[in-house]
Design a protein around this motif. Structure first.
Motif, PDB file in Angstrom:
ATOM      1  N   UNK A   1      -7.637  22.634  69.603  1.00  0.00           N
ATOM      2  CA  UNK A   1      -7.674  22.270  68.188  1.00  0.00           C
ATOM      3  C   UNK A   1      -8.267  20.873  68.007  1.00  0.00           C
ATOM      4  N   UNK A   2      -7.913  19.943  68.883  1.00  0.00           N
ATOM      5  CA  UNK A   2      -8.500  18.605  68.826  1.00  0.00           C
ATOM      6  C   UNK A   2     -10.011  18.696  68.927  1.00  0.00           C
ATOM      7  N   UNK A   3     -10.468  19.521  69.849  1.00  0.00           N
ATOM      8  CA  UNK A   3     -11.906  19.695  70.041  1.00  0.00           C
ATOM      9  C   UNK A   3     -12.545  20.255  68.772  1.00  0.00           C
ATOM     10  N   UNK A   4     -11.929  21.273  68.171  1.00  0.00           N
ATOM     11  CA  UNK A   4     -12.451  21.853  66.938  1.00  0.00           C
ATOM     12  C   UNK A   4     -12.470  20.862  65.789  1.00  0.00           C
ATOM     13  N   UNK A   5     -11.417  20.081  65.661  1.00  0.00           N
ATOM     14  CA  UNK A   5     -11.345  19.066  64.601  1.00  0.00           C
ATOM     15  C   UNK A   5     -12.393  17.987  64.843  1.00  0.00           C
ATOM     16  N   UNK A   6     -12.524  17.552  66.089  1.00  0.00           N
ATOM     17  CA  UNK A   6     -13.525  16.530  66.404  1.00  0.00           C
ATOM     18  C   UNK A   6     -14.939  17.036  66.139  1.00  0.00           C
ATOM     19  N   UNK A   7     -15.220  18.272  66.503  1.00  0.00           N
ATOM     20  CA  UNK A   7     -16.554  18.837  66.256  1.00  0.00           C
ATOM     21  C   UNK A   7     -16.838  18.921  64.762  1.00  0.00           C
ATOM     22  N   UNK A   8     -15.844  19.340  64.000  1.00  0.00           N
ATOM     23  CA  UNK A   8     -15.998  19.434  62.550  1.00  0.00           C
ATOM     24  C   UNK A   8     -16.242  18.058  61.954  1.00  0.00           C
ATOM     25  N   UNK A   9     -15.498  17.057  62.393  1.00  0.00           N
ATOM     26  CA  UNK A   9     -15.655  15.691  61.878  1.00  0.00           C
ATOM     27  C   UNK A   9     -17.013  15.106  62.274  1.00  0.00           C
ATOM     28  N   UNK A  10     -17.430  15.357  63.497  1.00  0.00           N
ATOM     29  CA  UNK A  10     -18.734  14.864  63.955  1.00  0.00           C
ATOM     30  C   UNK A  10     -19.865  15.509  63.165  1.00  0.00           C
ATOM     31  N   UNK A  11     -19.747  16.796  62.906  1.00  0.00           N
ATOM     32  CA  UNK A  11     -20.789  17.479  62.135  1.00  0.00           C
ATOM     33  C   UNK A  11     -20.855  16.908  60.717  1.00  0.00           C
ATOM     34  N   UNK A  12     -19.702  16.672  60.111  1.00  0.00           N
ATOM     35  CA  UNK A  12     -19.656  16.087  58.774  1.00  0.00           C
ATOM     36  C   UNK A  12     -20.346  14.717  58.784  1.00  0.00           C
ATOM     37  N   UNK A  13     -20.038  13.904  59.779  1.00  0.00           N
ATOM     38  CA  UNK A  13     -20.640  12.577  59.882  1.00  0.00           C
ATOM     39  C   UNK A  13     -22.154  12.678  60.065  1.00  0.00           C
TER      40      UNK A  13
END
Length: 192
Positions: free
Chosen positions: A116-128
């Motif tokens: 889940x951390x990985x998924x959240x980080x990927x989502x946040x990175x994509x947003x950025x």
């Protein structure tokens, strides 16, 4: 008659409905198993904990929301991206309430599981990455001031514009779009 099937999606939907009714704190393993009429063992067979289930629910909602936002930016249409929040809130009022009135920390406390951390980080990175791309396109640079403007005009203003309506469980009216458009044009169309 066969035994009922308790699947991953069914537990997520039960959690979603419970959270809609009474907020994320109302979602417990007991409330989910009561809602689904599933044994606790079936729940724990699919999810390690309540936090894992709620983390997955939150991430699913964020990703569903961001689809239209990213699609607008992929088309080069920043204004449509800014208008995505009120439009999505009209189409998905209850999910918008969950996603935009609560933070991810309302869903999961403590440590997130690694996947889940990985998924959240990927989502946040994509947003950025999309904010940076928009800042370059709209403001000609990607420094901190330009990224701050991009964040403000694409995320903060639209969410603030719908928040009060979501709190009252009402569909955001058309004037919300007008306000978002006016703010977008005032920021993006002025010389920088």
């Amino acid at each position: 008659m066969g035994r009922p099937i308790f699947d991953h999606a069914g537990f997520l939907e039960a959690a979603r409905l419970l959270a809609i009714e009474a907020g994320p704190r109302a979602v417990t393993v007991d409330s989910i198993t009561q809602r689904t009429k599933a044994p606790k063992g079936s729940f724990y067979h699919r999810f390690a904990s309540r936090d894992v289930l709620l983390g997955q629910l939150w991430l699913n909602m964020v990703l569903a929301y961001q689809e239209g936002f990213f699609a607008a930016l992929d088309r080069g249409d920043g204004l449509a991206a800014a208008l995505h929040a009120p439009r999505w809130a009209r189409a998905q009022l209850e999910d918008a309430r969950l996603l935009l009135l609560y933070s991810r920390h309302d869903f999961v406390h403590g440590d997130w599981p690694a996947d889940l951390k990985r998924g959240v980080n990927q989502q946040a990175e994509r947003f950025q990455e999309y904010l940076i791309k928009f800042a370059r396109s709209a403001f000609g640079r990607t420094g901190a001031p330009q990224i701050r403007r991009a964040t403000f005009v694409l995320a903060e203003v639209p969410i603030a514009a719908v928040r009060g309506h979501l709190e009252r469980r009402e569909i955001p009216p058309a004037i919300v779009d007008e306000l978002v458009v006016d703010t977008y044009r005032a920021i993006v169309d002025r010389p920088h």
